[in-house]
Design a protein around this motif. Structure first.
Motif, PDB file in Angstrom:
ATOM      1  N   ASP A   1      -0.563 -10.686  -9.684  1.00 48.10           N
ATOM      2  CA  ASP A   1       0.652 -11.498  -9.756  1.00 48.10           C
ATOM      3  C   ASP A   1       1.907 -10.649  -9.530  1.00 48.10           C
ATOM      4  OD1 ASP A   1       2.064 -14.041 -10.447  1.00 48.10           O
ATOM      5  OD2 ASP A   1       2.821 -12.796 -12.092  1.00 48.10           O
ATOM      6  N   GLU A   2       1.932  -9.445 -10.098  1.00 49.93           N
ATOM      7  CA  GLU A   2       3.088  -8.570  -9.917  1.00 49.93           C
ATOM      8  C   GLU A   2       3.223  -8.126  -8.465  1.00 49.93           C
ATOM      9  OE1 GLU A   2       3.660  -6.309 -14.197  1.00 49.93           O
ATOM     10  OE2 GLU A   2       1.992  -5.694 -12.906  1.00 49.93           O
ATOM     11  N   VAL A   3       2.105  -7.825  -7.828  1.00 49.59           N
ATOM     12  CA  VAL A   3       2.143  -7.430  -6.417  1.00 49.59           C
ATOM     13  C   VAL A   3       2.643  -8.584  -5.559  1.00 49.59           C
ATOM     14  CG1 VAL A   3       0.734  -6.748  -4.437  1.00 49.59           C
ATOM     15  CG2 VAL A   3       0.357  -5.662  -6.656  1.00 49.59           C
ATOM     16  N   LYS A   4       2.177  -9.778  -5.849  1.00 49.81           N
ATOM     17  CA  LYS A   4       2.624 -10.954  -5.100  1.00 49.81           C
ATOM     18  C   LYS A   4       4.127 -11.148  -5.245  1.00 49.81           C
ATOM     19  CE  LYS A   4       1.624 -15.894  -4.544  1.00 49.81           C
ATOM     20  NZ  LYS A   4       0.777 -17.024  -5.036  1.00 49.81           N
ATOM     21  N   ARG A   5       4.637 -11.006  -6.464  1.00 51.45           N
ATOM     22  CA  ARG A   5       6.071 -11.143  -6.709  1.00 51.45           C
ATOM     23  C   ARG A   5       6.858 -10.057  -5.979  1.00 51.45           C
ATOM     24  NH1 ARG A   5       6.124 -10.654 -12.893  1.00 51.45           N
ATOM     25  NH2 ARG A   5       8.394 -10.580 -12.616  1.00 51.45           N
ATOM     26  N   ALA A   6       6.299  -8.839  -5.947  1.00 47.89           N
ATOM     27  CA  ALA A   6       6.980  -7.729  -5.262  1.00 47.89           C
ATOM     28  C   ALA A   6       7.076  -7.996  -3.764  1.00 47.89           C
ATOM     29  CB  ALA A   6       6.240  -6.425  -5.525  1.00 47.89           C
ATOM     30  N   LEU A   7       6.024  -8.519  -3.175  1.00 47.93           N
ATOM     31  CA  LEU A   7       6.032  -8.827  -1.744  1.00 47.93           C
ATOM     32  C   LEU A   7       7.042  -9.926  -1.420  1.00 47.93           C
ATOM     33  CD1 LEU A   7       2.198  -8.702  -1.034  1.00 47.93           C
ATOM     34  CD2 LEU A   7       3.912  -7.230   0.031  1.00 47.93           C
ATOM     35  N   ILE A   8       7.110 -10.923  -2.285  1.00 43.48           N
ATOM     36  CA  ILE A   8       8.073 -12.008  -2.079  1.00 43.48           C
ATOM     37  C   ILE A   8       9.498 -11.478  -2.134  1.00 43.48           C
ATOM     38  CG2 ILE A   8       9.020 -14.112  -3.099  1.00 43.48           C
ATOM     39  CD1 ILE A   8       6.135 -14.817  -3.969  1.00 43.48           C
ATOM     40  N   LEU A   9       9.778 -10.638  -3.132  1.00 45.57           N
ATOM     41  CA  LEU A   9      11.117 -10.075  -3.284  1.00 45.57           C
ATOM     42  C   LEU A   9      11.481  -9.187  -2.098  1.00 45.57           C
ATOM     43  CD1 LEU A   9      13.592  -9.918  -5.098  1.00 45.57           C
ATOM     44  CD2 LEU A   9      12.494  -8.027  -6.335  1.00 45.57           C
ATOM     45  N   LEU A  10      10.514  -8.413  -1.633  1.00 43.61           N
ATOM     46  CA  LEU A  10      10.727  -7.544  -0.470  1.00 43.61           C
ATOM     47  C   LEU A  10      11.151  -8.374   0.745  1.00 43.61           C
ATOM     48  CD1 LEU A  10      10.128  -4.388  -0.443  1.00 43.61           C
ATOM     49  CD2 LEU A  10       8.164  -4.955   0.969  1.00 43.61           C
ATOM     50  N   LYS A  11      10.455  -9.500   0.951  1.00 46.19           N
ATOM     51  CA  LYS A  11      10.756 -10.368   2.086  1.00 46.19           C
ATOM     52  C   LYS A  11      12.107 -11.034   1.922  1.00 46.19           C
ATOM     53  CE  LYS A  11       8.712 -14.067   4.868  1.00 46.19           C
ATOM     54  NZ  LYS A  11       7.544 -14.980   5.021  1.00 46.19           N
ATOM     55  N   GLN A  12      12.403 -11.483   0.715  1.00 51.29           N
ATOM     56  CA  GLN A  12      13.687 -12.140   0.461  1.00 51.29           C
ATOM     57  C   GLN A  12      14.867 -11.226   0.745  1.00 51.29           C
ATOM     58  OE1 GLN A  12      13.250 -13.384  -3.619  1.00 51.29           O
ATOM     59  NE2 GLN A  12      12.366 -15.384  -3.072  1.00 51.29           N
ATOM     60  N   GLN A  13      14.705  -9.944   0.412  1.00 51.42           N
ATOM     61  CA  GLN A  13      15.791  -8.983   0.602  1.00 51.42           C
ATOM     62  C   GLN A  13      15.747  -8.312   1.971  1.00 51.42           C
ATOM     63  OE1 GLN A  13      16.179  -6.219  -2.646  1.00 51.42           O
ATOM     64  NE2 GLN A  13      16.205  -7.822  -4.212  1.00 51.42           N
ATOM     65  N   ASN A  14      14.753  -8.678   2.775  1.00 53.17           N
ATOM     66  CA  ASN A  14      14.591  -8.060   4.094  1.00 53.17           C
ATOM     67  C   ASN A  14      14.591  -6.535   3.974  1.00 53.17           C
ATOM     68  OD1 ASN A  14      14.224  -8.160   6.889  1.00 53.17           O
ATOM     69  ND2 ASN A  14      16.424  -8.035   7.300  1.00 53.17           N
ATOM     70  N   SER A  15      13.870  -6.055   2.966  1.00 57.00           N
ATOM     71  CA  SER A  15      13.847  -4.618   2.688  1.00 57.00           C
ATOM     72  C   SER A  15      12.972  -3.868   3.686  1.00 57.00           C
ATOM     73  CB  SER A  15      13.309  -4.380   1.274  1.00 57.00           C
ATOM     74  OG  SER A  15      13.126  -2.997   1.024  1.00 57.00           O
ATOM     75  N   PRO A  16      13.383  -2.661   4.084  1.00 52.97           N
ATOM     76  CA  PRO A  16      12.564  -1.859   5.001  1.00 52.97           C
ATOM     77  C   PRO A  16      11.431  -1.120   4.300  1.00 52.97           C
ATOM     78  CG  PRO A  16      14.562  -0.664   4.458  1.00 52.97           C
ATOM     79  CD  PRO A  16      14.676  -1.997   3.777  1.00 52.97           C
ATOM     80  N   CYS A  17      11.372  -1.204   2.985  1.00 51.91           N
ATOM     81  CA  CYS A  17      10.351  -0.458   2.226  1.00 51.91           C
ATOM     82  C   CYS A  17       8.948  -0.992   2.508  1.00 51.91           C
ATOM     83  CB  CYS A  17      10.611  -0.551   0.729  1.00 51.91           C
ATOM     84  SG  CYS A  17      12.161   0.169   0.180  1.00 51.91           S
ATOM     85  N   THR A  18       7.998  -0.077   2.506  1.00 56.47           N
ATOM     86  CA  THR A  18       6.578  -0.431   2.533  1.00 56.47           C
ATOM     87  C   THR A  18       6.046  -0.356   1.112  1.00 56.47           C
ATOM     88  OG1 THR A  18       6.241   0.396   4.781  1.00 56.47           O
ATOM     89  CG2 THR A  18       4.298   0.271   3.371  1.00 56.47           C
ATOM     90  N   LEU A  19       5.175  -1.294   0.755  1.00 58.75           N
ATOM     91  CA  LEU A  19       4.536  -1.248  -0.553  1.00 58.75           C
ATOM     92  C   LEU A  19       3.111  -0.731  -0.428  1.00 58.75           C
ATOM     93  CD1 LEU A  19       5.590  -4.626  -2.241  1.00 58.75           C
ATOM     94  CD2 LEU A  19       6.744  -2.408  -2.303  1.00 58.75           C
ATOM     95  N   SER A  20       2.736   0.163  -1.327  1.00 54.57           N
ATOM     96  CA  SER A  20       1.339   0.579  -1.455  1.00 54.57           C
ATOM     97  C   SER A  20       0.889   0.275  -2.873  1.00 54.57           C
ATOM     98  CB  SER A  20       1.178   2.076  -1.162  1.00 54.57           C
ATOM     99  OG  SER A  20       1.861   2.864  -2.129  1.00 54.57           O
ATOM    100  N   VAL A  21      -0.398   0.045  -3.041  1.00 55.46           N
ATOM    101  CA  VAL A  21      -0.931  -0.194  -4.378  1.00 55.46           C
ATOM    102  C   VAL A  21      -1.894   0.926  -4.737  1.00 55.46           C
ATOM    103  CG1 VAL A  21      -0.610  -2.687  -4.363  1.00 55.46           C
ATOM    104  CG2 VAL A  21      -2.728  -1.728  -3.476  1.00 55.46           C
ATOM    105  N   ALA A  22      -1.823   1.350  -5.991  1.00 57.76           N
ATOM    106  CA  ALA A  22      -2.647   2.460  -6.467  1.00 57.76           C
ATOM    107  C   ALA A  22      -3.034   2.189  -7.914  1.00 57.76           C
ATOM    108  CB  ALA A  22      -1.868   3.773  -6.370  1.00 57.76           C
ATOM    109  N   GLY A  23      -4.051   2.883  -8.364  1.00 61.24           N
ATOM    110  CA  GLY A  23      -4.466   2.762  -9.748  1.00 61.24           C
ATOM    111  C   GLY A  23      -5.463   1.637  -9.941  1.00 61.24           C
TER     112      GLY A  23
END
Length: 282
Positions: A221-243
């Motif tokens: 759920d947190e990853v999904k929210r992070a992806l949505i926020l990234l898209k909303q802000q048109n951020s250039p950041c890439t997300l990786s998941v670890a752990g």
């Protein structure tokens, strides 16, 4: 192919046969010629075979590799065979077998993990950390590459990755803009990753726009929210998941649209069964 020096191959052999083979000595096998065959019990990826073959060549044998590094072997299929001095064959037997069993286990896990990910997200890339079993990193690197994965960090000198353990030593641990600015100035050729330990940290890091934000132990759920926020802000950041990412849960994260996965799970996979038969030459 990862290069292994003569000294490294010697070290593998000396660990097992540093004063010869007492059993072959007692049985008087000197001067006998024999054939040694390596078979992969189950179908799957072959890994470590280049190093195993190098071990045998160090004993003045001439192994024939029948299934190349990173290729698929049939169940029960012969992957390598060699004829030569029986004493030399026995000295190389367990060293080569152990290399193959462990490397094939790591590569097979990586292969299955990757298949699970790309089945739902063809753009998924899986990279393995440097949290390998001590003294196995080069073999692990070979196995990971053979299984279709990549390497996250070979060592501290290669990439920029900021953890909380770094930031706690700074005057202002949460001034992410200053952290990013410092690295842009002093390491302009390197991509920069900052790890977020929780949702609150992710929200603090995002405006600073590092190249990658590594989400550590984030829920689906947190990853999904992070992806949505990234898209909303048109951020250039890439997300990786670890752990905690492994072959059993990676498809769930990949289905969300995450393309970059960081893991150490393949290093601890069960070894694959490599059967070795030594018999008289034809």
């Amino acid at each position: 192919m990862i290069y292994f020096s003569d000294a490294e191959i010697d070290a593998l052999l000396l660990e097992d046969a540093y004063r010869g083979d007492l059993t072959t000595h007692v049985l008087g096998l000197y001067g006998k010629q024999a054939k040694m065959i390596f078979k992969r019990k189950d179908a799957g990826v072959v890994a470590g075979i280049d190093v195993a073959a190098a071990v045998l060549r160090k004993l003045h044998l001439n192994p024939q590799v029948l299934v190349a590094e990173g290729q698929q072997a049939h169940a029960g299929g012969v992957i390598m065979q060699v004829c030569g001095d029986a004493v030399a064959l026995h000295q190389g037997w367990k060293v080569a077998q152990c290399i193959l069993e462990w490397c094939c286990g790591v590569a097979q896990y990586m292969h299955e993990m990757r298949q699970n990910a790309i089945a739902v997200n063809p753009s998924a890339v899986i990279l393995c950390t440097r949290k390998s079993i001590p003294y196995t990193r080069k073999l692990a690197t070979q196995a990971i590459l053979s299984g279709g994965g990549g390497i996250h960090r070979q060592g501290l000198s290669e990439t920029v990755l900021v953890f909380s353990n770094h930031r706690r030593l700074l005057n202002d641990p949460n001034d992410f803009n200053a952290i990013v600015k410092q690295f842009r100035q002093h390491a302009p050729e390197n991509k920069m990753t900052i790890e977020a330990d929780n949702w609150a940290q992710f929200l603090q890091i995002l405006p600073a726009k590092p190249d990658i934000i590594q989400l550590d132990k984030f829920s689906l759920d947190e990853v999904k929210r992070a992806l949505i926020l990234l898209k909303q802000q048109n951020s250039p950041c890439t997300l990786s998941v670890a752990g905690g990412i492994n072959k059993d849960n990676i498809a769930e994260y990949a289905a969300l649209g995450i393309n970059l996965f960081i893991t150490s799970a393949p290093y601890y996979a069960p070894p694959q069964d490599i059967k070795v038969v030594i018999e008289p030459c034809d």
